[in-house]
Design a protein around this motif. Structure first.
Motif: not given
Length: 386
Positions: A29-32, A37-40, A42-43, A73-77
């Motif tokens: 469910s991760l956004i690449p 930090e932005e991902h957490l 957001l959730f 870091k980006l999720i994709s990395d």
């Protein structure tokens, strides 16, 4: 036997068990294109964490899982193991789940829930995770109530609307018309009683303006049964309290305190509070949203002689329950914060039974306070929790 927080699964209401469970899916469910930090962040927002708590919660989660160095870091990395930790952090950001059921295997991943940090077997790894000293040796099982916010019942004006449109949300046309009607009724009663022949003019002279102000009235005196000390202003109080709730959804944390409105008139309702800026005035009990200070409900203290007798649990208990109940905020997981004038064991237990939390300092002479608190000698850095 499988148990959750000491409760066996067999023979237990499933809804009670599900309240303490979370699920971390294998499908990502991760956004690449977001940083970790932005991902957490957001959730945490999606799951209803108050905005003022999001940054500190995200930092705690990353520190505990040892992934703070990857925050930008980006999720994709990220590596596969770090991605799994981030996925688990999504669940922990809910704050309600004590156990995660995950179909990924990573022995280095520890689940950290902000709400249950004092119950976690890993709490010794977190500095100052639980600085509070328990009152009882065997603490009762703690139920975590899910927060279900209130809902709007009114429609707000457009963001660029004239300020008067917001004014009329609270001073509604029907309320203003009621004030006009009651003023005219009171003036008619006065004219009839004094056989006055005064008639209106096309223009209002100064003296007539002062005359209208003299007769300004909010309720019909003929309906006064002398039971309600706030009868003369009750229509305005009721209308405002309804409007406060109609156009705003409060956040989880609420505050109850008293407010003094400066008043120089001679009235039995005037109070003296030396620590207040106004010193003398009309005291209000006010329920507000803690973050913004938005008023949700208020009531006027009519004074000891004129107030409705309090219940056996005291005036402070009645004030809190009346305000929260009138605002229809019980049984929704809200969190009440107040000072030691209101806080009591009885209030905490009764609110908790209605799925509402209470936080506040407490006076040492409160009724029902355990003897272990009264006799406890605390060091300057120690606290007692109840």
């Amino acid at each position: 036997m499988v148990t959750i927080r000491g409760t066996p699964l067999k023979g237990v209401n499933p809804s009670q068990i599900f309240r303490d469970l979370g699920y971390c899916p294998q499908s990502s469910s991760l956004i690449p294109k977001l940083t970790m930090e932005e991902h957490l962040t957001l959730f945490a927002a999606i799951r209803g964490i108050p905005s003022y708590n999001v940054d500190s919660l995200v930092k705690k989660l990353m520190d505990h899982l040892g992934i703070s160095s990857h925050a930008k870091k980006l999720i994709s990395d990220l590596s596969g193991g770090t991605k799994r930790k981030v996925a688990c952090s999504e669940m922990a950001s809910d704050g309600d789940s004590s156990l995660s059921l995950s179909n990924v295997s990573d022995s280095s991943t520890k689940i950290y829930s902000l709400e249950s940090e004092s119950d976690s077997s890993d709490s010794e790894d977190i500095p100052n995770a639980n600085p509070w000293l328990p009152v009882y040796e065997n603490q009762p099982e703690r139920l975590l109530y899910r927060f279900t916010p209130a809902t709007l019942s009114g429609t707000l004006p457009a963001p660029d609307a004239h300020p008067s449109e917001y004014f009329y949300l609270f001073m509604t046309p029907s309320l203003l018309q009621s004030i006009v009607d009651q003023t005219n009724i009171y003036a008619s009663q006065y004219i009839s009683a004094n056989r006055s022949t005064a008639k209106p003019r096309s223009r209002i002279p100064r003296d007539r303006f002062w005359l209208i102000l003299k007769f300004l009235h909010l309720n019909n005196n003929q309906n006064d049964t002398k039971v309600d000390p706030l009868f003369k202003v009750s229509p305005v109080l009721e209308s405002l309290n309804k409007s406060f709730l109609k156009y705003y959804i409060p956040d989880r944390n609420l505050s109850i305190d008293e407010s003094l409105v400066k008043q120089k008139n001679r009235t039995r309702k005037r109070q003296y509070i030396p620590k207040s800026h106004a010193k003398f005035g009309i005291k209000h009990w006010v329920l507000c949203e803690a973050q913004s200070g938005y008023t949700l409900q208020f009531d006027i203290y009519a004074g000891k002689a004129d107030s409705t007798p309090s219940s056996s649990k005291g005036l402070a208990f009645d004030v809190v329950f009346r305000l929260v109940n009138n605002a229809n905020l019980l049984d929704k997981g809200y969190h009440i914060i107040c000072d030691n004038f209101y806080t009591s064991v009885d209030l905490a237990l009764d609110l908790y039974a209605r799925r509402t939390y209470l936080t506040g300092t407490m006076r040492i002479n409160r009724r029902s306070l355990p003897s272990s608190i009264r006799s406890k000698k605390l060091q300057p850095s120690e606290k007692l929790s109840l």
